[in-house]
Design a protein around this motif. Sequence first.
Motif, PDB file in Angstrom:
ATOM      1  N   THR A   1       0.848  -1.204   0.000  1.00 14.07           N
ATOM      2  CA  THR A   1       0.000   0.000   0.000  1.00 14.07           C
ATOM      3  C   THR A   1       0.877   1.246   0.000  1.00 14.07           C
ATOM      4  O   THR A   1       2.069   1.196   0.310  1.00 14.07           O
ATOM      5  N   ARG A   2       0.281   2.359  -0.318  1.00 10.40           N
ATOM      6  CA  ARG A   2       1.027   3.624  -0.334  1.00 10.40           C
ATOM      7  C   ARG A   2       1.525   3.984   1.054  1.00 10.40           C
ATOM      8  O   ARG A   2       2.583   4.582   1.205  1.00 10.40           O
ATOM      9  N   SER A   3       0.760   3.657   2.081  1.00 15.33           N
ATOM     10  CA  SER A   3       1.159   4.025   3.440  1.00 15.33           C
ATOM     11  C   SER A   3       2.392   3.251   3.898  1.00 15.33           C
ATOM     12  O   SER A   3       3.052   3.658   4.847  1.00 15.33           O
TER      13      SER A   3
ATOM     14  N   ALA B   1      -1.830   7.864   5.663  1.00 14.87           N
ATOM     15  CA  ALA B   1      -2.385   7.200   6.849  1.00 14.87           C
ATOM     16  C   ALA B   1      -2.252   5.686   6.688  1.00 14.87           C
ATOM     17  O   ALA B   1      -2.425   5.151   5.587  1.00 14.87           O
ATOM     18  N   GLN B   2      -1.965   5.053   7.795  1.00 15.74           N
ATOM     19  CA  GLN B   2      -1.827   3.599   7.759  1.00 15.74           C
ATOM     20  C   GLN B   2      -3.193   2.946   7.668  1.00 15.74           C
ATOM     21  O   GLN B   2      -4.210   3.532   8.014  1.00 15.74           O
ATOM     22  N   ARG B   3      -3.179   1.720   7.220  1.00 18.27           N
ATOM     23  CA  ARG B   3      -4.429   0.973   7.128  1.00 18.27           C
ATOM     24  C   ARG B   3      -4.989   0.728   8.517  1.00 18.27           C
ATOM     25  O   ARG B   3      -4.233   0.492   9.463  1.00 18.27           O
ATOM     26  N   GLU B   4      -6.279   0.734   8.622  1.00 20.79           N
ATOM     27  CA  GLU B   4      -6.931   0.425   9.894  1.00 20.79           C
ATOM     28  C   GLU B   4      -7.104  -1.091   9.978  1.00 20.79           C
ATOM     29  O   GLU B   4      -7.657  -1.699   9.056  1.00 20.79           O
TER      30      GLU B   4
END
Length: 186
Positions: free
Chosen positions: A165-167, A174-177
């Motif tokens: 992912t981009r994060s 923002a990081q993934r939840e």
Amino acid sequence: MSHLKPNAAPKWVADLHSPPTPRAKNPGIPDPPGYPSQAVSNSKKRDVTKDTKQRTPPTSEEMDTLKLKKAWEVALAPVKNLPMTAIMMYMSGNSLQIFSIMMVFMAFKTPLMGLFSTSQAFERFETESNKGKMLQVKAAYVLMQCVALALGVWKINAMGLLPTTRSDWLAWEAQREPLEFAVPAL
């Protein structure tokens, strides 16, 4: 123990020095093909061996064909292990545990070692006359090892260890939840 003589050998030692006499053959059962009957005298045995065809050594073309078949067996061997490896990886789960980590380690170690030892795996099958065909076999072997590596990459992705992912790459994203949380008990 008192019934044995002090210097008497056990029964099995005596049987080794004088084996039992062979049992008589049942006349209703024929001998297997190529097996000389014990009833045949020694002179007849010599005649039987003269009548059988002497096996000629294989020609170089036959040996090359046989070596090529064996090389293909070696080249396709990594794929035969893939279904079991895939099942084991699926069953080990996607969490970071010692078993899943060991499975991922083996999923990468085995194909990488196979890729680095490609020429050693096929050097016993290679001759001057089959070098072109062996190149195809080696290419298939490398492809099969890459498929095995892809299985390891799939497992790492399923565990969430690949930065996809981009994060994972950009600090301002923002990081993934996470979907779930685990809370340890006290």
